[in-house]
Motif scaffolding. Structure first.
Motif, PDB file in Angstrom:
ATOM      1  N   PHE A  57     -24.791 -14.969  50.405  1.00 48.10           N
ATOM      2  CA  PHE A  57     -25.432 -16.211  49.989  1.00 48.10           C
ATOM      3  C   PHE A  57     -25.955 -16.111  48.569  1.00 48.10           C
ATOM      4  O   PHE A  57     -25.944 -17.084  47.819  1.00 48.10           O
ATOM      5  N   VAL A 104     -26.158 -22.753  47.494  1.00 49.92           N
ATOM      6  CA  VAL A 104     -26.256 -23.000  48.929  1.00 49.92           C
ATOM      7  C   VAL A 104     -27.077 -24.254  49.177  1.00 49.92           C
ATOM      8  O   VAL A 104     -27.941 -24.611  48.368  1.00 49.92           O
ATOM      9  N   ALA A 115     -21.967 -23.766  51.346  1.00 53.96           N
ATOM     10  CA  ALA A 115     -21.992 -22.887  50.182  1.00 53.96           C
ATOM     11  C   ALA A 115     -20.871 -23.288  49.231  1.00 53.96           C
ATOM     12  O   ALA A 115     -19.834 -23.797  49.648  1.00 53.96           O
TER      13      ALA A 115
END
Length: 124
Positions: free
Chosen positions: A29, A34, A98
């Protein structure tokens, strides 16, 4: 194949809290922009909260500002959405996403990896 899986949705009374989680596979991430999005029946998917690529600053929709908090735990490779003071109008399917896009993080069309969604229902 990049994969994200959301969890933590449910039924809660107005004024209550929920924490959504999103676990990522095959990518970190911390290397992507995100975001959390939501979509209610008959409405377009909208950005709730997001973090731009290469930034730690979060964006929040006006409707959730002061009530929701997006965060990520890089050691667990997990994205969270803490939702407090929930309102019936927060009822929707919530999605984690994402993208490698380096521009604004609020446009869902720029995201290439999506979870299956988790339902949040807030009763009055």
């Amino acid at each position: 194949q990049l994969l994200v899986v959301e969890s933590g949705g449910g039924l809660v009374q107005a004024g209550g809290s929920l924490r959504l989680s999103c676990a990522a596979s095959e990518f970190r991430f911390g290397d992507y922009a995100v975001g959390w999005f939501r979509q209610a029946p008959g409405k377009e998917r909208e950005s709730v909260a997001c973090v731009r690529f290469g930034s730690d600053s979060a964006y929040y929709a006006d409707s959730v500002k002061g009530r929701f908090t997006i965060s990520r735990d890089n050691t667990k490779n997990t994205l969270y959405l803490q939702m407090n003071s929930l309102k019936p109008e927060d009822t929707a399917m919530y999605y984690c996403a994402a993208t490698a896009y380096s521009g604004s993080c609020t446009d869902p069309r720029k995201y290439h990896t999506w979870g299956q969604g988790t339902q949040v229902t807030v009763s009055s």
